[in-house]
Scaffold this motif. Structure first.
Motif, short mmCIF file in Angstrom:
data_model
loop_
_atom_site.label_atom_id
_atom_site.label_comp_id
_atom_site.label_asym_id
_atom_site.label_seq_id
_atom_site.Cartn_x
_atom_site.Cartn_y
_atom_site.Cartn_z
N HIS A 51 38.63 46.03 39.99
CA HIS A 51 39.86 45.41 39.47
C HIS A 51 39.80 43.88 39.38
CE1 HIS A 51 42.54 49.18 40.20
NE2 HIS A 51 41.55 49.39 39.39
N ALA A 102 48.69 42.05 30.18
CA ALA A 102 48.23 42.98 31.21
C ALA A 102 47.26 44.01 30.64
CB ALA A 102 49.43 43.69 31.83
N ASP A 160 54.60 46.58 40.30
CA ASP A 160 55.57 45.74 41.01
C ASP A 160 55.25 44.26 40.85
OD1 ASP A 160 53.29 46.28 42.50
OD2 ASP A 160 54.31 46.22 44.44
N ARG A 161 53.95 43.92 40.80
CA ARG A 161 53.59 42.50 40.60
C ARG A 161 53.97 42.06 39.20
NH1 ARG A 161 48.05 40.38 42.18
NH2 ARG A 161 48.94 38.75 40.87
N GLN A 204 55.98 44.42 45.92
CA GLN A 204 55.73 43.05 45.44
C GLN A 204 56.90 42.48 44.64
OE1 GLN A 204 52.95 41.09 45.90
NE2 GLN A 204 52.05 42.62 47.26
N MET A 215 46.93 40.01 34.19
CA MET A 215 46.62 40.89 35.32
C MET A 215 46.14 42.25 34.82
SD MET A 215 50.34 41.90 36.96
CE MET A 215 50.93 40.27 37.27
N SER A 216 45.73 43.09 35.76
CA SER A 216 45.35 44.44 35.38
C SER A 216 46.23 45.41 36.16
CB SER A 216 43.87 44.69 35.67
OG SER A 216 43.55 44.26 36.98
N LEU A 217 46.64 46.49 35.52
CA LEU A 217 47.56 47.42 36.16
C LEU A 217 47.37 48.84 35.62
CD1 LEU A 217 49.93 48.00 33.85
CD2 LEU A 217 50.74 45.79 34.59
N HIS A 251 39.01 50.46 42.57
CA HIS A 251 39.68 49.19 42.81
C HIS A 251 38.71 48.02 43.02
CE1 HIS A 251 39.10 49.99 47.15
NE2 HIS A 251 39.12 48.68 47.23
N THR A 272 40.61 41.81 36.01
CA THR A 272 41.60 40.73 35.95
C THR A 272 40.94 39.43 35.49
OG1 THR A 272 42.83 41.81 37.70
CG2 THR A 272 43.34 39.50 37.32
N ILE A 290 49.64 51.12 39.76
CA ILE A 290 48.86 50.02 40.33
C ILE A 290 49.44 48.70 39.79
CG2 ILE A 290 46.56 48.94 40.49
CD1 ILE A 290 45.36 51.75 39.98
N ARG A 291 49.95 47.88 40.69
CA ARG A 291 50.46 46.53 40.40
C ARG A 291 51.62 46.44 39.39
NH1 ARG A 291 45.27 45.27 41.92
NH2 ARG A 291 44.40 45.84 39.92
#
Ligand code: GDP
Length: 466
Positions: free
Chosen positions: A340, A328, A455-456, A57, A368-370, A337, A344, A452-453
Motif C-alpha cells: 500500500h 484516490a 475513514d481517512r 480516522q 491516497m489508496s483505499l 498491505h 500511495t 481500507i482507509r
C-alpha cells in the motif's frame, strides 16, 4: 448571458445571506472514469457513516461527537437519487455481488447531528450538517476540453491521437475515405458515429482514459439523438451548409451547448469538495501506455478545477472554487498491505505530475489508496519455494482462492519516469485473474462494511466541517 450572470450573482448573494440562518451544506462530488469504483465508494462510505462503525480516522466519529446520521430527501428533486439501498443490498446480501456501475448523474443527501468541537463546544448546541453527494462520470469532466475547441480543431486533435492506436484502425479507414463535402446522408453520419463509438468502447476496454466525448460511452436518454451522432472528419475544401462536414460541426456544437455546458452550469459549479477515484492498479497492470494516458487524464481532470482555466467556467463559477480534491487509488484490497505505501507513493507522484502539467494551484489536494469494500484477506503462500504476500477472496462462482498479484515498484520513478523503456512489467503475476466478489457474512450490526482507509478519505473530504 449577462442577465443570466447577474441573476446568478443575486441568487448567490441571497443564498449566502440565507446560509446564515440555515444548516451548513457540504456538496461532495464523486467522480472517476467508468469502473473506477464510484458506486462502491459512495455505498461503502454512506453505510459506514450511517453505522459509524469502522470510521476511527474520522475525528468527529472517534471523538463521539456524531449523535446521529440519517438519509434525507435530496435538494435537487429533478436529479435521479443515488440508489443506495439497492447497491448496499447487492454488496451485502446472501449472495454478495458488485452493484451496477454509475451510468449517469445522481445525488444523495446524508444529514449529521453533531456536537461542535473546540473550546466553547459545551456552550454551543447540537448542529445539523448536510452532506449532498453528487455522483457523476469522470468522462463528463473531460468534455470540458471540448468547449475551447472548434469542430475542426477537435477533429485534428482526435486524428492525431488515434493514428497511433490499433483500436482506431477501422474508424480511421472509414473517416479518411469519407468526403465531408458531399451532401449529408443520415445513414453515413450514423455509420461514422457508430464506428467512432466502437473505437471509444474498444479504447476504454484497452485501458485508455481519454475516451471523449463522454456521453458516447454513457449516452443515457440521449442515445440515438443527433447530438450524439457525429464523429471527427478531415476538413474538405467545401464546408457549406448541407454538407456532411457542416452538419457534423453543427451537431458537435450542439453537444457542447446542450449537453456539456448545462452539466457544468447546473451541477459542477456547486461542488465544494471533490474525490476523483482512479483504478491505478489496472492502469499499472495494463502497462506503460495506459499509465501515460492516465497521467495525462489526471492533469485534464485537475484543469477542470483550476480557477480561470476556461472562460465559460470562470463565468459560471464567479470566483467560487472547490476547496479540497482527493485523488484516490481504489481497489487496494487487490494487493497485500505491505504494497500500500508503494501504491500511495505512485498516486502522490501522479498527482504531483498532474499539478505541474495543469499548472494547478488553489484547492488542497491529497493522494491516497483505499478499498471502499474490502473483498479480500491477507495470506502468505509458497510458490516455487518462495513465500509470497498474497490475498485471498471469493471468486464470482463461489470458490475461495489465494492469489499473488505481483509487485509494485518501490520507487514510483521506475514506473513513471519518461525515460523508462517500458521493459519492466508490474503486477504481472495473478492480477489479471483477480475477479473477486464481495466477501460473505462480514456485516455485523452497527459495524459498517469492511474497507481500507475510507475513514481517512472521509476525514480529508468532510472532517473539518463536522
Ligand atoms: P463506477 O463505474 O465508477 O461506478 O465503478 P463501480 O463502483 O461500479 O466499480 C467497478 C468495479 O470495480 C466493481 O464492479 C468491482 O468489481 C470493482 N471494485 C470497486 N471497488 C472495489 C473495492 O473496494 N474492492 C474490490 N476488490 N473491487 C472493487
Amino acid at each position: 448571458m449577462l442577465t443570466d450572470t447577474v441573476t446568478r450573482r443575486v441568487e448567490g448573494t441571497i443564498s449566502s445571506v440565507g446560509g446564515l440562518f440555515t444548516d451548513p451544506v457540504i456538496r461532495l462530488g464523486v467522480t472517476g472514469l467508468s469502473r473506477a469504483g464510484k458506486t462502491v465508494f459512495i455505498t461503502g462510505l454512506v453505510a459506514n457513516l450511517l453505522d459509524r462503525g469502522r470510521m476511527p480516522q474520522l475525528k468527529a466519529a472517534a471523538e463521539g461527537r456524531i449523535e446521529s446520521v440519517w438519509l434525507q430527501p435530496q435538494p435537487d428533486i429533478t436529479l435521479p437519487r443515488f440508489e443506495y439501498e439497492r447497491h448496499l443490498a447487492a454488496m451485502t446480501g446472501d449472495d454478495p455481488r458488485w452493484p451496477d456501475s454509475t451510468r449517469s448523474i445522481s445525488e444523495l443527501r446524508l444529514s449529521f447531528r453533531v456536537r461542535p468541537s473546540g473550546m466553547f463546544s459545551g456552550l454551543q448546541g447540537m448542529q445539523t450538517v448536510h452532506l449532498d453527494i453528487l455522483d457523476y462520470p469522470g468522462e463528463w469532466l473531460l468534455d470540458l476540453a471540448l468547449l475551447d475547441k472548434s469542430y475542426e480543431e477537435w477533429s485534428d486533435a482526435t486524428f492525431a491521437r488515434l493514428s497511433r492506436r490499433p483500436q482506431a484502425r477501422e474508424f480511421l479507414a472509414i473517416a479518411r475515405a469519407e468526403d465531408g463535402a458531399r451532401p449529408l446522408e443520415e445513414d453515413r453520419a450514423q455509420a461514422l458515429a457508430a464506428s467512432f463509438t466502437a473505437y471509444l468502447t474498444a479504447a476504454r476496454k484497452a485501458g485508455f482514459s481519454d475516451c471523449t466525448p463522454g456521453r458516447f460511452l454513457l449516452p443515457g436518454d440521449l442515445a440515438g439523438s443527433p447530438v450524439l451522432t457525429f464523429a471527427p472528419l478531415p476538413r474538405p475544401s467545401d464546408t457549406r451548409r448541407g454538407t456532411l462536414w457542416n452538419e457534423m460541426a453543427r451537431r458537435y456544437e450542439g453537444y457542447k451547448s446542450e449537453v456539456v455546458r448545462p452539466f457544468f452550469r447546473n451541477h459542477f459549479s456547486r461542488i465544494d469538495r471533490q474525490v476523483v477515484l482512479v483504478d491505478a492498479l489496472s492502469a499499472i497492470h495494463d502497462g506503460p501506455q495506459a499509465l501515460e494516458d492516465l497521467r495525462r487524464t489526471m492533469a485534464d481532470i485537475l484543469t477542470a478545477f483550476r480557477p480561470g482555466s476556461n472562460s465559460f467556467l470562470s463565468q459560471i463559477l464567479l470566483g467560487k472554487r472547490v476547496e479540497r480534491i482527493l485523488f484516490a487509488a481504489t481497489k487496494a484490497d487487490h494487493v497485500h498491505h505491505s504494497q500500500h505505501p508503494r501504491l500511495t507513493a505512485i498516486m502522490q507522484a501522479l498527482l504531483r505530475d498532474a499539478r505541474d502539467r495543469a499548472a494547478f494551484a488553489g484547492a488542497r489536494t491529497e493522494a491516497m489508496s483505499l478499498a471502499a469494500l474490502r473483498a479480500t484477506v491477507e495470506e502468505e503462500i509458497t510458490r516455487g519455494g518462495e513465500v509470497l504476500e498474497a490475498v485471498r477472496g471469493r471468486l464470482a462462482e463461489g470458490r475461495q482462492v489465494a492469489m499473488y498479484p505481483g509487485e509494485l515498484p518501490e520507487d514510483p520513478a521506475r514506473l513513471l519516469s519518461p525515460a523508462r523503456e517500458g521493459a519492466e512489467r508490474w503486477l504481472d503475476a495473478d492480477f489479471a485473474l483477480m475477479g473477486f466478489a464481495p466477501a460473505r457474512g462480514d456485516l455485523r450490526p452497527g459495524e459498517g462494511p469492511p474497507h481500507i482507509r475510507l475513514d481517512r478519505a472521509a476525514q480529508f473530504l468532510i472532517g473539518d466541517r463536522l
